[in-house]
Scaffold this active site. Structure first.
Site, PDB file in Angstrom:
ATOM      1  N   ASN A   1      42.338  22.419  29.580  1.00 50.55           N
ATOM      2  CA  ASN A   1      41.323  22.625  30.136  1.00 50.55           C
ATOM      3  C   ASN A   1      40.335  21.331  30.595  1.00 50.55           C
ATOM      4  O   ASN A   1      39.991  21.026  29.378  1.00 50.55           O
ATOM      5  CB  ASN A   1      40.569  23.718  29.472  1.00 50.55           C
ATOM      6  CG  ASN A   1      41.053  25.101  29.421  1.00 50.55           C
ATOM      7  OD1 ASN A   1      42.307  25.264  29.989  1.00 50.55           O
ATOM      8  ND2 ASN A   1      40.715  26.085  28.634  1.00 50.55           N
TER       9      ASN A   1
ATOM     10  N   ARG B   1      46.324  33.392  35.122  1.00 48.55           N
ATOM     11  CA  ARG B   1      46.018  33.609  33.894  1.00 48.55           C
ATOM     12  C   ARG B   1      44.700  34.258  33.465  1.00 48.55           C
ATOM     13  O   ARG B   1      43.738  33.879  34.064  1.00 48.55           O
ATOM     14  CB  ARG B   1      45.808  31.875  33.487  1.00 48.55           C
ATOM     15  CG  ARG B   1      45.515  31.894  32.061  1.00 48.55           C
ATOM     16  CD  ARG B   1      45.063  30.271  31.519  1.00 48.55           C
ATOM     17  NE  ARG B   1      44.401  30.717  30.109  1.00 48.55           N
ATOM     18  CZ  ARG B   1      43.270  29.728  29.621  1.00 48.55           C
ATOM     19  NH1 ARG B   1      42.441  29.226  30.682  1.00 48.55           N
ATOM     20  NH2 ARG B   1      43.002  30.088  28.601  1.00 48.55           N
TER      21      ARG B   1
ATOM     22  N   TYR C   1      36.992  19.514  32.137  1.00 49.30           N
ATOM     23  CA  TYR C   1      35.525  19.468  33.031  1.00 49.30           C
ATOM     24  C   TYR C   1      35.018  18.245  33.095  1.00 49.30           C
ATOM     25  O   TYR C   1      34.576  17.887  34.278  1.00 49.30           O
ATOM     26  CB  TYR C   1      34.655  20.635  32.512  1.00 49.30           C
ATOM     27  CG  TYR C   1      35.293  22.230  32.358  1.00 49.30           C
ATOM     28  CD1 TYR C   1      35.242  22.770  33.703  1.00 49.30           C
ATOM     29  CD2 TYR C   1      36.179  22.747  31.558  1.00 49.30           C
ATOM     30  CE1 TYR C   1      35.716  24.039  33.921  1.00 49.30           C
ATOM     31  CE2 TYR C   1      36.549  24.056  31.749  1.00 49.30           C
ATOM     32  CZ  TYR C   1      36.279  24.707  32.835  1.00 49.30           C
ATOM     33  OH  TYR C   1      36.819  26.036  32.991  1.00 49.30           O
TER      34      TYR C   1
ATOM     35  N   HIS D   1      40.773  34.834  23.765  1.00 51.84           N
ATOM     36  CA  HIS D   1      39.711  34.127  24.574  1.00 51.84           C
ATOM     37  C   HIS D   1      38.337  34.475  23.896  1.00 51.84           C
ATOM     38  O   HIS D   1      37.647  34.758  24.858  1.00 51.84           O
ATOM     39  CB  HIS D   1      39.875  34.227  25.971  1.00 51.84           C
ATOM     40  CG  HIS D   1      39.130  33.109  26.689  1.00 51.84           C
ATOM     41  ND1 HIS D   1      39.649  32.543  27.982  1.00 51.84           N
ATOM     42  CD2 HIS D   1      37.871  32.784  26.710  1.00 51.84           C
ATOM     43  CE1 HIS D   1      39.030  31.849  28.586  1.00 51.84           C
ATOM     44  NE2 HIS D   1      37.701  31.706  27.749  1.00 51.84           N
TER      45      HIS D   1
END
Length: 451
Positions: free
Chosen positions: A293, A78, A295, A122
């Site tokens: 995503n 990716r 974390y 992004h």
């Protein structure tokens, strides 16, 4: 222990990167300036005055980096495409040299047996579009769709699945509300139009991709939200934060409506940003996959600042990364099962599109790089992912962040997330211990499923 992971036989293993964080070559082959070029040049905006002008020099070293990926035995990679390389001013014809670079990259990946998984945005918006209002301007969504068409027409014959946006929540909050990322605006709640216009851009781009028979995903940064206590004020604050962080960019696509944002003094039209037909376009026929995503979780208490309906509270008693982020692997299982419970049949298959940690690792005297904390982090999170799969969550793949140490946005080169150490002076790549661990994990899982 990790070789015993119970994951589906078709589970896909990968790594993730982003264009501005690794490519460099910001002035080459017709690339135009992005908001990050301009922001990083602002004194004090980025730690130590670092910029992505060279970064990991991936633009010139992509063959070496693809070889590193092939050495891992990856199924997919990716990456993101730099909008300013394709349309230097955000509008007008495509820049042939920009398309040529990604053409070469895609061909190199395919030759190595790796599926390209491009992200179209992004965070590196062409500065010319920001000068016209950026994502606060509805017109930017239409320019995004045009750019999508240019890239899909060039690469779509070899690239089946696309991610439209990466972490639109983070881009809106850090870039437009708080000003700690590019473009550096500090608008607080007046940044909310940037949420709707990013989602509108997603919907328009999704339609472009589907017209070409391509699959569509979006990658959201999501977090399980935990109230600091069971006090009603903390519970209400946690609900308000969850609506902003998790639901604002997911509900419109999966449910066709915005969440309740009344705690922010905002109605369902997001202050007049939503026009007739927008939500239908944003939801479209749904997603082929949701990129997650993850974390860390977020702990929320009642507000201390009258301008917001929540306050972030620390998570105590857990390890922390070099970035200071709490390490809570089970938060990934909590997040994934929570998504399943919230969205039910509206939830598409999930891919973990980012998960990783910053470690202060440097080569030893013998040139090796030991990073046991990263290995422990990845192992714990993969155990949590496997637990969610065992509980019935449809997770199709895991892409760790990141292949390379890179330019970590406002932190410059101070945080190292890579499986591969990069000496930013010489550009020497050195696979870390975690690289070998991940390679062996992938091979063991593949062999076990084949057997």
């Amino acid at each position: 222990m990790q070789h015993r992971l119970e994951l589906p036989s078709g589970f896909r293993w990968g790594v993730s990167t982003a264009a501005y964080q690794i490519e460099g070559a910001v002035d080459e082959d017709g690339r135009g300036p992005s908001v990050w070029d301009v922001f990083a040049a602002r004194p004090g905006a980025v730690r130590d005055g670092h910029t992505g002008a060279v970064a990991c020099d991936h633009y010139h070293r992509h063959a070496e980096d693809v070889a590193l990926m092939q050495g891992l035995g990856l199924d997919g990679y990716r990456f993101s495409i730099a909008w300013p390389r394709i349309r230097p001013t955000g509008a007008g014809p495509a820049n042939p040299a920009g398309l040529d670079f990604y053409d070469r990259l895609v061909d190199a990946l395919l030759a190595a047996g790796i599926t390209p998984v491009p992200t179209l945005f992004h965070w590196d918006l062409p500065q010319a579009l920001e000068d016209g209002g950026g994502w606060l301007n509805r017109d930017t969504a239409y320019r995004f769709a045009e750019y999508t068409a240019l890239v899909a027409d060039r690469l779509g014959d070899r690239v089946p699945a696309w991610i439209t946006l990466n972490e639109p929540f983070v881009h809106m909050v850090y870039g437009y509300a708080m000003g700690i990322h590019a473009p550096g605006r500090a608008l607080m709640l007046d940044a909310l139009p940037a949420a709707h216009h990013q989602l509108l851009g997603h919907g328009l781009a999704a339609a472009v991709l589907r017209e070409r028979g391509l699959e569509v995903m979006i990658a959201n940064n999501l977090t399980p939200v935990r109230p600091a206590t069971d006090d009603p004020a903390d519970l209400a604050a946690a609900t308000a934060y969850d609506a902003l962080h998790n639901r604002l960019f997911t509900d419109p696509i999966l449910l066709g409506r915005y969440p309740d944002l009344s705690a922010y003094g905002v109605g369902p039209d997001l202050g007049g940003s939503v026009q007739d037909g927008d939500l239908k376009l944003i939801a479209g026929p749904g997603l082929d996959g949701l990129g997650v995503n993850y974390y860390n979780p977020t702990r929320i208490a009642a507000p201390t600042d009258p301008g917001l309906p929540f306050a972030e509270a620390p998570i105590e008693g857990v390890p922390r990364t070099a970035f200071g982020w709490p390490v809570v692997p089970d938060g990934l299982r909590e997040l994934l099962t929570g998504l399943r419970d919230r969205y039910g049949t509206a939830l598409p298959p999930i891919t973990i599109t980012e998960n990783g940690c910053s470690v202060a690792d440097e080569p030893a005297a013998d040139g090796t790089v030991s990073d046991p904390d990263r290995i422990a982090y990845l192992a714990g999170h993969l155990d949590a992912l496997a637990a969610a799969v065992a509980e019935g969550v449809d997770v199709r793949g895991y892409y760790t962040w990141s292949l390379l140490d890179n330019f970590e946005w406002a932190e410059g080169f101070s945080q190292r997330f890579g499986l591969v150490h990069v000496d930013f002076e010489t550009q020497k790549r050195t696979p870390k211990a975690s690289y070998g661990w991940y390679r062996d994990l992938i091979a063991a899982h593949r062999a076990r499923r084949a057997g």
